[in-house]
Design a protein around this motif. Structure first.
Motif, PDB file in Angstrom:
ATOM      1  N   ILE A 143       0.892  -1.288  -0.003  1.00  0.00           N
ATOM      2  CA  ILE A 143      -0.020  -0.153  -0.033  1.00  0.00           C
ATOM      3  C   ILE A 143       0.970   1.189  -0.033  1.00  0.00           C
ATOM      4  CG2 ILE A 143      -1.799  -1.145   1.076  1.00  0.00           C
ATOM      5  CD1 ILE A 143      -1.130   0.377   3.635  1.00  0.00           C
ATOM      6  N   GLN A 144       2.191   1.024   0.011  1.00  0.00           N
ATOM      7  CA  GLN A 144       2.964   2.296  -0.102  1.00  0.00           C
ATOM      8  C   GLN A 144       3.211   2.815  -1.247  1.00  0.00           C
ATOM      9  OE1 GLN A 144       6.538   0.855   1.981  1.00  0.00           O
ATOM     10  NE2 GLN A 144       5.990   1.153   4.153  1.00  0.00           N
ATOM     11  N   HIS A 145       3.281   4.077  -1.399  1.00  0.00           N
ATOM     12  CA  HIS A 145       3.338   4.859  -2.518  1.00  0.00           C
ATOM     13  C   HIS A 145       4.618   4.294  -3.475  1.00  0.00           C
ATOM     14  CE1 HIS A 145       2.947   7.830  -5.828  1.00  0.00           C
ATOM     15  NE2 HIS A 145       4.345   8.314  -5.851  1.00  0.00           N
ATOM     16  N   GLN A 146       5.704   4.078  -2.897  1.00  0.00           N
ATOM     17  CA  GLN A 146       6.985   3.823  -3.661  1.00  0.00           C
ATOM     18  C   GLN A 146       6.584   2.404  -4.505  1.00  0.00           C
ATOM     19  OE1 GLN A 146      10.654   2.872  -1.387  1.00  0.00           O
ATOM     20  NE2 GLN A 146       9.643   2.230   0.381  1.00  0.00           N
ATOM     21  N   VAL A 154      12.538   3.468 -21.655  1.00  0.00           N
ATOM     22  CA  VAL A 154      13.311   2.520 -22.502  1.00  0.00           C
ATOM     23  C   VAL A 154      13.450   0.968 -21.857  1.00  0.00           C
ATOM     24  CG1 VAL A 154      14.395   4.552 -23.821  1.00  0.00           C
ATOM     25  CG2 VAL A 154      15.587   3.166 -22.001  1.00  0.00           C
ATOM     26  N   PRO A 155      13.483   0.257 -22.638  1.00  0.00           N
ATOM     27  CA  PRO A 155      13.966  -1.377 -22.023  1.00  0.00           C
ATOM     28  C   PRO A 155      15.205  -1.152 -21.020  1.00  0.00           C
ATOM     29  CG  PRO A 155      13.260  -1.753 -24.300  1.00  0.00           C
ATOM     30  CD  PRO A 155      13.622   0.068 -24.064  1.00  0.00           C
ATOM     31  N   THR A 156      15.028  -1.609 -19.811  1.00  0.00           N
ATOM     32  CA  THR A 156      16.169  -1.539 -18.953  1.00  0.00           C
ATOM     33  C   THR A 156      16.555  -2.582 -18.139  1.00  0.00           C
ATOM     34  OG1 THR A 156      15.390   0.842 -18.640  1.00  0.00           O
ATOM     35  CG2 THR A 156      16.754  -0.126 -16.928  1.00  0.00           C
ATOM     36  N   ILE A 157      17.776  -3.103 -17.911  1.00  0.00           N
ATOM     37  CA  ILE A 157      18.214  -3.595 -16.836  1.00  0.00           C
ATOM     38  C   ILE A 157      18.659  -2.979 -15.721  1.00  0.00           C
ATOM     39  CG2 ILE A 157      20.116  -5.446 -16.474  1.00  0.00           C
ATOM     40  CD1 ILE A 157      20.121  -5.990 -19.458  1.00  0.00           C
ATOM     41  N   GLY A 158      18.235  -3.447 -14.697  1.00  0.00           N
ATOM     42  CA  GLY A 158      18.791  -2.616 -13.404  1.00  0.00           C
ATOM     43  C   GLY A 158      19.235  -3.109 -12.237  1.00  0.00           C
ATOM     44  N   TRP A 159      19.824  -2.278 -11.290  1.00  0.00           N
ATOM     45  CA  TRP A 159      20.230  -2.518 -10.027  1.00  0.00           C
ATOM     46  C   TRP A 159      19.981  -1.757  -9.121  1.00  0.00           C
ATOM     47  CZ3 TRP A 159      24.047  -0.768  -6.863  1.00  0.00           C
ATOM     48  CH2 TRP A 159      24.399  -1.474  -5.815  1.00  0.00           C
ATOM     49  N   VAL A 160      19.492  -2.026  -7.720  1.00  0.00           N
ATOM     50  CA  VAL A 160      19.269  -1.007  -6.858  1.00  0.00           C
ATOM     51  C   VAL A 160      20.056  -1.550  -5.617  1.00  0.00           C
ATOM     52  CG1 VAL A 160      17.461  -0.024  -5.493  1.00  0.00           C
ATOM     53  CG2 VAL A 160      16.939  -0.580  -7.786  1.00  0.00           C
ATOM     54  N   GLY A 161      20.850  -0.622  -5.101  1.00  0.00           N
ATOM     55  CA  GLY A 161      21.593  -1.048  -3.863  1.00  0.00           C
ATOM     56  C   GLY A 161      22.505  -0.028  -3.113  1.00  0.00           C
ATOM     57  N   CYS A 190      20.891   2.193  -9.396  1.00  0.00           N
ATOM     58  CA  CYS A 190      20.124   3.177  -8.238  1.00  0.00           C
ATOM     59  C   CYS A 190      20.829   3.188  -7.104  1.00  0.00           C
ATOM     60  CB  CYS A 190      18.782   2.782  -8.291  1.00  0.00           C
ATOM     61  SG  CYS A 190      17.668   2.777 -10.030  1.00  0.00           S
ATOM     62  N   GLY A 191      21.003   4.124  -6.490  1.00  0.00           N
ATOM     63  CA  GLY A 191      21.366   4.236  -4.993  1.00  0.00           C
ATOM     64  C   GLY A 191      22.799   5.112  -5.218  1.00  0.00           C
ATOM     65  N   TYR A 192      23.078   5.607  -6.381  1.00  0.00           N
ATOM     66  CA  TYR A 192      24.496   6.239  -6.787  1.00  0.00           C
ATOM     67  C   TYR A 192      24.629   7.535  -5.663  1.00  0.00           C
ATOM     68  CZ  TYR A 192      28.515   7.480 -10.045  1.00  0.00           C
ATOM     69  OH  TYR A 192      29.431   7.493 -10.508  1.00  0.00           O
ATOM     70  N   HIS A 193      25.824   7.761  -5.296  1.00  0.00           N
ATOM     71  CA  HIS A 193      26.433   9.148  -4.989  1.00  0.00           C
ATOM     72  C   HIS A 193      27.671   9.594  -5.660  1.00  0.00           C
ATOM     73  CE1 HIS A 193      23.389   9.012  -1.439  1.00  0.00           C
ATOM     74  NE2 HIS A 193      23.673   7.689  -1.394  1.00  0.00           N
ATOM     75  N   GLU A 194      27.286  10.820  -6.226  1.00  0.00           N
ATOM     76  CA  GLU A 194      28.210  11.149  -7.134  1.00  0.00           C
ATOM     77  C   GLU A 194      29.445  11.604  -6.501  1.00  0.00           C
ATOM     78  OE1 GLU A 194      29.618  12.353 -11.185  1.00  0.00           O
ATOM     79  OE2 GLU A 194      27.547  11.529 -10.458  1.00  0.00           O
ATOM     80  N   LEU A 228      11.334   5.970  -0.602  1.00  0.00           N
ATOM     81  CA  LEU A 228      11.026   6.493  -1.618  1.00  0.00           C
ATOM     82  C   LEU A 228      11.956   5.609  -2.691  1.00  0.00           C
ATOM     83  CD1 LEU A 228      12.137  10.374  -1.208  1.00  0.00           C
ATOM     84  CD2 LEU A 228       9.701   9.098  -1.438  1.00  0.00           C
ATOM     85  N   TYR A 229      13.018   4.837  -2.374  1.00  0.00           N
ATOM     86  CA  TYR A 229      13.876   4.284  -3.415  1.00  0.00           C
ATOM     87  C   TYR A 229      13.063   3.270  -4.159  1.00  0.00           C
ATOM     88  CZ  TYR A 229      14.049  -0.232  -0.826  1.00  0.00           C
ATOM     89  OH  TYR A 229      13.698  -1.568  -0.453  1.00  0.00           O
ATOM     90  N   GLY A 230      12.258   2.465  -3.680  1.00  0.00           N
ATOM     91  CA  GLY A 230      11.463   1.468  -4.465  1.00  0.00           C
ATOM     92  C   GLY A 230      10.793   1.896  -5.659  1.00  0.00           C
ATOM     93  N   ALA A 231      10.580   3.347  -5.858  1.00  0.00           N
ATOM     94  CA  ALA A 231      10.187   3.770  -7.020  1.00  0.00           C
ATOM     95  C   ALA A 231      10.876   3.537  -8.124  1.00  0.00           C
ATOM     96  CB  ALA A 231       9.560   5.334  -7.069  1.00  0.00           C
ATOM     97  N   TYR A 232      12.317   3.575  -8.111  1.00  0.00           N
ATOM     98  CA  TYR A 232      13.282   3.143  -9.006  1.00  0.00           C
ATOM     99  C   TYR A 232      13.022   2.093  -9.628  1.00  0.00           C
ATOM    100  CZ  TYR A 232      16.302   7.021  -7.126  1.00  0.00           C
ATOM    101  OH  TYR A 232      16.919   8.027  -6.893  1.00  0.00           O
TER     102      TYR A 232
END
Length: 341
Positions: A143-146, A154-161, A190-194, A228-232
Motif C-alpha cells: 500500500i506504500q506509494h513507492q 526504454v527497455p532497462t536492466i537495473g540494479w538497486v543497492g 540506483c543508489g548512486y552518490h556522485e 522512496l527508493y522503491g520507485a526506481y
C-alpha cells in the motif's frame, strides 16, 4: 497491547524491519505502537507504560543502561536481527562494526526474551546465543506509494543497492555492455552518490570505463530515502542481484527479490544463499558459474519477461505477505508478554 519501538533514525533496515511492519501492525490489529527515533531520549523514556520493547540489532552506546532498566521494570524486549554481526574487511563499515557492533549485537541477542530473524540461515546462527528465535521474513508493504509508481521508460536492466556492494557488482564485469549494445537496453544503477569515490568504482565494474567516458547505455539514480527508493524499480524491466558467496552474505535476506516482485519484475540472482531460499520461485533466474550473459539473453529473446515477473510477484505475495508476517509478530509479542503479566 502497547509496544515501544526503538530505532535510531530511518534507514533501509529500520524501515523494513521496524517502521513499516509495526505501523501496519497498529493499522490491522488492536495494538498501540509508539516509535522513538532519538537515542538521546531513550534513557528517560517511561518504559513502564509499555508491554514490550522492540529494537533492531542493538541499542548503541546506551544498551548497557537500557537493558538493565527493562529487566528491573520486568518489561520484555525483542531483538529483531536482519544481518550477520561479523563484518568482512571490504565492507565500508568494517572499522565501526569491529569496534562496537559485534559484541553489542551478541549481547543483545543473548539477553533478549525473543529474537526475530529474516531467514532460516540467520536463525540457526542466532541459536548459538539464544534458542528463542522466530523467523519473520522480510516483506514490502504494497500500500506504500513507492511500490505503486508508473513510469514510461526504454527497455532497462537495473540494479538497486548501497555502497557495500562493490565486490558483488564486480561479478557483472564485462557482461553488461554486450547485452545492452546488442538489444538496445539501458543499464540503470540506483543508489548512486556522485561525490563518493566507491560509487565510481562500482560504475566502472559495470561499464569498464571511467565516469568521463560513461557509455550512453549507462545511467544512474541518486541514493534516496528508504520510503522512496522503491520507485526506481518502476524504471526497470529486468532486475539483477549479484552476490558473492561468503559467510557474511549467507545471512542476508532475499529483499531484492521482493522489491522486484512488487513491480512484477523478473530477477537474476547469484545462485547462493539466501537467494536460493527462492529455489521454488520460477520468477527468479539463478546464475551459475558467474555467467550472466546466457540467462539474460534467453530472457530477453524469449519476450516473456513480463510473464516471468508476474510469477515472481505471485510467489512473493504468497510467501512474503506482510499481513501473514505480522500475525507471527503478534504471536511473538503475546508469548513474551504473557509471563510478565
Amino acid at each position: 497491547m502497547r509496544i515501544l519501538v526503538l530505532l535510531n533514525g530511518i534507514n533501509g533496515v529500520s524501515f523494513h524491519r521496524l517502521y513499516t511492519p509495526y505501523a501496519r501492525l497498529q493499522l490491522d490489529h488492536n495494538v498501540t505502537v509508539d516509535i522513538s527515533q532519538d537515542q538521546r531520549e531513550w534513557g528517560d523514556l517511561p518504559f513502564e507504560k509499555y508491554d514490550c520493547v522492540v529494537f533492531n540489532r542493538w541499542l548503541g552506546k546506551l544498551q548497557y543502561n537500557i537493558l538493565p532498566i527493562l529487566a528491573k521494570k520486568k518489561i520484555p524486549f525483542i531483538c529483531d536481527n536482519d544481518d550477520y554481526w561479523v563484518i568482512p574487511r571490504y565492507n565500508p563499515a568494517y572499522t565501526f562494526y569491529r569496534q562496537y557492533l559485534k559484541n553489542g549485537v551478541k549481547d543483545a541477542i543473548s539477553y533478549s526474551d525473543a529474537i526475530q530473524a529474516t531467514t532460516p540461515q540467520l536463525a540457526d546462527k542466532i541459536k548459538e546465543f539464544n534458542q528463542n528465535v522466530y523467523i519473520v521474513p522480510n516483506c514490502v508493504d504494497p500500500i506504500q506509494h513507492q511500490w505503486n509508481v508508473v513510469s514510461n521508460h526504454v527497455p532497462t536492466i537495473g540494479w538497486v543497492g548501497g555502497i557495500s556492494h562493490l565486490e558483488d557488482l564486480k561479478l557483472l564485469s564485462g557482461q553488461i555492455r554486450p547485452i545492452c549494445e546488442k538489444y538496445g537496453y539501458r543499464f540503470l544503477m540506483c543508489g548512486y552518490h556522485e561525490r563518493v569515490p566507491v560509487w565510481h568504482m562500482m560504475e566502472k565494474a559495470i561499464t569498464g570505463e571511467s565516469r568521463a567516458n560513461r557509455p550512453s547505455w549507462f545511467e544512474t539514480r541518486e541514493g534516496t530515502r528508504a520510503d522512496l527508493y522503491g520507485a526506481y524499480y518502476s524504471e526497470i524491466d529486468i532486475a539483477l542481484a549479484p552476490l558473492t558467496n561468503s559467510k557474511f552474505n549467507r545471512y542476508k535476506s532475499e529483499l531484492k527479490i521482493l522489491e522486484a516482485a512488487a513491480y512484477k519484475l523478473p530477477i537474476l540472482c547469484s545462485s547462493v544463499e539466501p537467494y536460493t531460499n527462492h529455489r521454488n520461485n520460477l520468477g527468479v533466474f539463478f546464475v551459475t558459474n558467474n555467467d550472466w550473459t546466457t540467462p539474460l539473453t534467453k530472457l530477453i529473446e524469449s519476450g516473456k519477461s513480463k510473464q516471468v515477473g508476474e510469477i515472481n510477484h505471485n510467489y512473493c505475495n504468497e510467501h512474503h505477505d506482510i499481513k501473514k508476517a505480522n500475525l507471527t509478530r503478534l504471536e511473538i509479542l503475546k508469548s513474551v508478554i504473557k509471563p510478565f503479566r
